[in-house]
Structures are given as C-alpha cells and as structure tokens.
Write a protein that holds these residues in place. Structure first.
Motif, PDB file in Angstrom:
ATOM      1  N   LEU A 193      -1.295  39.702  18.594  1.00 52.60           N
ATOM      2  CA  LEU A 193      -0.825  41.085  19.114  1.00 52.60           C
ATOM      3  C   LEU A 193      -2.052  41.823  19.636  1.00 52.60           C
ATOM      4  O   LEU A 193      -3.187  42.126  19.177  1.00 52.60           O
ATOM      5  CB  LEU A 193      -0.574  41.947  17.992  1.00 52.60           C
ATOM      6  CG  LEU A 193      -0.200  43.320  18.143  1.00 52.60           C
ATOM      7  CD1 LEU A 193       0.984  43.565  19.007  1.00 52.60           C
ATOM      8  CD2 LEU A 193       0.235  44.165  16.933  1.00 52.60           C
ATOM      9  N   LYS A 220      -3.520  44.437  23.327  1.00 49.93           N
ATOM     10  CA  LYS A 220      -3.224  45.787  23.646  1.00 49.93           C
ATOM     11  C   LYS A 220      -2.221  45.803  24.611  1.00 49.93           C
ATOM     12  O   LYS A 220      -1.209  46.795  24.549  1.00 49.93           O
ATOM     13  CB  LYS A 220      -4.507  46.272  24.261  1.00 49.93           C
ATOM     14  CG  LYS A 220      -5.655  46.666  23.253  1.00 49.93           C
ATOM     15  CD  LYS A 220      -6.830  47.209  24.032  1.00 49.93           C
ATOM     16  CE  LYS A 220      -7.921  47.498  23.137  1.00 49.93           C
ATOM     17  NZ  LYS A 220      -9.252  47.491  23.517  1.00 49.93           N
ATOM     18  N   LYS A 221      -2.186  44.868  25.553  1.00 46.87           N
ATOM     19  CA  LYS A 221      -1.161  44.979  26.705  1.00 46.87           C
ATOM     20  C   LYS A 221      -0.197  43.983  26.577  1.00 46.87           C
ATOM     21  O   LYS A 221       1.234  44.118  26.992  1.00 46.87           O
ATOM     22  CB  LYS A 221      -1.825  44.668  28.041  1.00 46.87           C
ATOM     23  CG  LYS A 221      -2.882  46.082  28.423  1.00 46.87           C
ATOM     24  CD  LYS A 221      -3.518  45.446  29.845  1.00 46.87           C
ATOM     25  CE  LYS A 221      -4.334  46.861  30.327  1.00 46.87           C
ATOM     26  NZ  LYS A 221      -4.962  46.300  31.489  1.00 46.87           N
ATOM     27  N   VAL A 222      -0.591  42.860  25.952  1.00 50.38           N
ATOM     28  CA  VAL A 222       0.593  41.691  25.729  1.00 50.38           C
ATOM     29  C   VAL A 222       0.794  41.188  24.334  1.00 50.38           C
ATOM     30  O   VAL A 222      -0.357  41.601  23.384  1.00 50.38           O
ATOM     31  CB  VAL A 222       0.238  40.610  26.588  1.00 50.38           C
ATOM     32  CG1 VAL A 222       0.107  40.724  28.148  1.00 50.38           C
ATOM     33  CG2 VAL A 222      -1.091  39.986  25.989  1.00 50.38           C
ATOM     34  N   VAL A 223       1.542  40.594  24.000  1.00 48.41           N
ATOM     35  CA  VAL A 223       1.890  39.805  22.802  1.00 48.41           C
ATOM     36  C   VAL A 223       2.324  38.608  22.958  1.00 48.41           C
ATOM     37  O   VAL A 223       2.884  38.144  23.855  1.00 48.41           O
ATOM     38  CB  VAL A 223       3.058  40.674  22.009  1.00 48.41           C
ATOM     39  CG1 VAL A 223       3.332  39.939  20.524  1.00 48.41           C
ATOM     40  CG2 VAL A 223       2.929  42.155  21.652  1.00 48.41           C
ATOM     41  N   ASP A 255       5.659  41.849  27.020  1.00 48.14           N
ATOM     42  CA  ASP A 255       5.071  43.125  27.623  1.00 48.14           C
ATOM     43  C   ASP A 255       4.812  44.042  26.240  1.00 48.14           C
ATOM     44  O   ASP A 255       5.924  44.253  25.625  1.00 48.14           O
ATOM     45  CB  ASP A 255       6.027  43.841  28.499  1.00 48.14           C
ATOM     46  CG  ASP A 255       5.503  45.384  28.759  1.00 48.14           C
ATOM     47  OD1 ASP A 255       4.919  45.974  28.047  1.00 48.14           O
ATOM     48  OD2 ASP A 255       5.927  45.719  29.929  1.00 48.14           O
ATOM     49  N   ALA A 256       3.776  44.479  25.700  1.00 44.72           N
ATOM     50  CA  ALA A 256       3.597  44.834  24.304  1.00 44.72           C
ATOM     51  C   ALA A 256       4.039  46.160  24.368  1.00 44.72           C
ATOM     52  O   ALA A 256       4.519  46.643  23.245  1.00 44.72           O
ATOM     53  CB  ALA A 256       1.837  44.864  23.996  1.00 44.72           C
ATOM     54  N   GLU A 257       3.978  46.863  25.293  1.00 43.62           N
ATOM     55  CA  GLU A 257       4.365  48.537  25.521  1.00 43.62           C
ATOM     56  C   GLU A 257       5.922  48.502  25.151  1.00 43.62           C
ATOM     57  O   GLU A 257       6.547  49.093  24.419  1.00 43.62           O
ATOM     58  CB  GLU A 257       3.928  49.129  26.500  1.00 43.62           C
ATOM     59  CG  GLU A 257       4.330  50.600  26.609  1.00 43.62           C
ATOM     60  CD  GLU A 257       3.945  51.060  27.990  1.00 43.62           C
ATOM     61  OE1 GLU A 257       4.411  52.772  28.061  1.00 43.62           O
ATOM     62  OE2 GLU A 257       3.257  50.680  28.794  1.00 43.62           O
ATOM     63  N   TRP A 275       7.717  46.154  24.055  1.00 48.24           N
ATOM     64  CA  TRP A 275       8.182  45.082  22.620  1.00 48.24           C
ATOM     65  C   TRP A 275       7.942  46.006  21.609  1.00 48.24           C
ATOM     66  O   TRP A 275       8.956  46.098  20.785  1.00 48.24           O
ATOM     67  CB  TRP A 275       7.207  43.917  22.567  1.00 48.24           C
ATOM     68  CG  TRP A 275       7.631  43.160  21.549  1.00 48.24           C
ATOM     69  CD1 TRP A 275       8.488  42.302  21.042  1.00 48.24           C
ATOM     70  CD2 TRP A 275       6.881  43.109  20.187  1.00 48.24           C
ATOM     71  NE1 TRP A 275       8.335  41.641  20.091  1.00 48.24           N
ATOM     72  CE2 TRP A 275       7.304  42.304  19.241  1.00 48.24           C
ATOM     73  CE3 TRP A 275       5.698  43.645  19.860  1.00 48.24           C
ATOM     74  CZ2 TRP A 275       6.731  41.938  18.240  1.00 48.24           C
ATOM     75  CZ3 TRP A 275       4.795  43.442  18.607  1.00 48.24           C
ATOM     76  CH2 TRP A 275       5.673  42.494  17.599  1.00 48.24           C
ATOM     77  N   GLN A 276       6.793  47.009  21.570  1.00 46.37           N
ATOM     78  CA  GLN A 276       6.870  47.918  20.571  1.00 46.37           C
ATOM     79  C   GLN A 276       7.629  49.242  20.754  1.00 46.37           C
ATOM     80  O   GLN A 276       7.724  49.733  19.697  1.00 46.37           O
ATOM     81  CB  GLN A 276       5.080  48.276  20.297  1.00 46.37           C
ATOM     82  CG  GLN A 276       4.326  47.135  19.848  1.00 46.37           C
ATOM     83  CD  GLN A 276       3.030  47.277  20.180  1.00 46.37           C
ATOM     84  OE1 GLN A 276       2.337  47.957  21.071  1.00 46.37           O
ATOM     85  NE2 GLN A 276       2.146  46.908  19.013  1.00 46.37           N
ATOM     86  N   GLU A 283      13.283  39.460  22.239  1.00 44.36           N
ATOM     87  CA  GLU A 283      11.833  39.232  23.090  1.00 44.36           C
ATOM     88  C   GLU A 283      12.341  38.810  24.720  1.00 44.36           C
ATOM     89  O   GLU A 283      11.463  38.860  25.368  1.00 44.36           O
ATOM     90  CB  GLU A 283      11.372  37.817  22.152  1.00 44.36           C
ATOM     91  CG  GLU A 283      10.637  38.182  20.773  1.00 44.36           C
ATOM     92  CD  GLU A 283      10.124  37.061  20.114  1.00 44.36           C
ATOM     93  OE1 GLU A 283      10.336  35.890  20.597  1.00 44.36           O
ATOM     94  OE2 GLU A 283       9.787  37.256  19.042  1.00 44.36           O
ATOM     95  N   CYS A 318      11.590  41.253  26.910  1.00 41.27           N
ATOM     96  CA  CYS A 318      10.234  41.802  27.140  1.00 41.27           C
ATOM     97  C   CYS A 318       9.218  40.757  27.561  1.00 41.27           C
ATOM     98  O   CYS A 318       8.226  40.888  27.567  1.00 41.27           O
ATOM     99  CB  CYS A 318       9.845  42.115  25.501  1.00 41.27           C
ATOM    100  SG  CYS A 318      10.701  43.349  24.782  1.00 41.27           S
TER     101      CYS A 318
END
Length: 202
Positions: A10, A12-15, A70-72, A74-75, A82, A85
């Motif tokens: 995990l 900041k921008k990506v997972v 895309d972490a944003e 996804w969260q 998935e 995202c």
C-alpha cells in the motif's frame, strides 16, 4: 512468482496486488490497444492465452508481477472490485542466470485516466524496494522503446543511466546499481509503504 502471491503493498498513490485471474479480463482489454502493444513490444493474445500467461507468471520463479491499482479509487469505494481500480502493472524479471542480483524492471500504466499522476514512478520505487529487500537484488535494468520519452525520463529521474542503445530492437537500456547511498535513498522514498496480507477483496 509465488513469493508475492499473499501480500499487498500500500503506497500513497498506488496499491500493488498480485496478478490473479480476476484481473485478466481488464488486462486483456488493455492489451488490444495498438499503442500499448507497440510500447510493450507485445503481441495480442486470446483471452484463454491471457489466462494461461497469468498462471505462468504466478508459477515462474523468475517473474515477479504486481497489478497497479489506483489507491484513491480503491480506498474511496469499500467493496469496489480490484478490476474496477486497475491502472496498470509492474514487473521484475530475474532472467540472468549468471547474475541473480540483477532484475529487469518494467512498468505499464495502461489506464489513460491514470497517466501523468506519478503512478508509474511510485510503482517502480515500490517494486525496486521489494526487489532489494525481499529478492536480494542490487542492480536493475529497464529496456524501453526509443520513442517512449516519458518512460525514459521517468527512469532517469529515478537515477537510472543509459548504458546501451539497440537500433535493431529500437530500444535503450538503462541501469541502476544499488550503492549504499542509492539503497538508503530508495528505502527513504518507500518508507511510507505498508505491507499487508492479501486475499481477494482485501
């Protein structure tokens, strides 16, 4: 590679998540793009071939693959699939039998809306950190098409230096050797990354 099949990284921008069969349909749609085929020097596959490729990537000890989410997105959407995202993928190839400390790295941000946001940069840093800390890598190479200026610039910003040009394959090879200062820099760049257990839908 089975080593990474149960972990999620995990950032900041990506997972980064392991490449599973649930990601294949979206990946297959991406790879119908002429532009992506050109940039990745790949041939279009049937959906069945893509599923077989995904299985081989999981089994082969010399390939480490993560799907970039895309972490944003996804969260922000609990319960979002998935597949919805997905932004791209990042890979390490350990193909030099004479030098197990060398990994060839490549990244693809396939989703047009996800480009130009630093996703590729963070994904590469996270993958390099994984390679250094978990796979014992000390050298990285990136082979990039000569016309792919954004990708070449990105790797140069990450301290890679051009070492070769192939007019036959129309590609440049960039390399980074992890000196102790480079290693410290890399670990600082990725100090925010959390490793979590991975299960589908986690």
């Amino acid at each position: 590679m089975r080593l990474n099949q149960n972990i999620l990284l995990l950032g900041k921008k990506v997972v980064l998540v392991p490449y599973t069969s649930e990601h294949v349909p979206r990946y297959h749609e991406w790879m119908k793009s002429d532009e992506l085929q050109r940039l990745t020097a790949s041939e279009p596959l049937t959906l069945e071939q893509e599923y077989a490729m995904q299985r081989s990537w999981r089994e082969d000890a010399d390939k480490c693959t993560f799907i970039v989410l895309d972490a944003e997105r996804w969260q922000a959407q609990p319960g979002a699939t998935e597949e919805s995202c997905m932004a791209g993928d990042v890979n390490l190839f350990l193909t030099d039998l004479g030098d197990p400390s060398l990994g060839e790295i490549e990244v693809m941000i396939a989703e047009p809306s996800c480009r130009g946001k630093g996703f590729g940069t963070e994904a590469v840093l996270m993958m390099m950190s994984y390679g250094v800390t978990k796979l014992g890598l000390t050298k990285f190479e990136a082979k990039i098409g000569q016309g792919n200026e954004p990708s070449i610039r990105m790797f140069q910003k990450l301290h890679f230096e051009q070492v070769a040009v192939s007019s036959v394959f129309q590609e440049v090879t960039l390399r980074l050797t992890m000196s102790e200062p480079e290693r410290q820099w890399l670990l600082e760049q990725t100090s925010h990354v959390e490793e979590k257990p991975y299960g589908i839908g986690s």
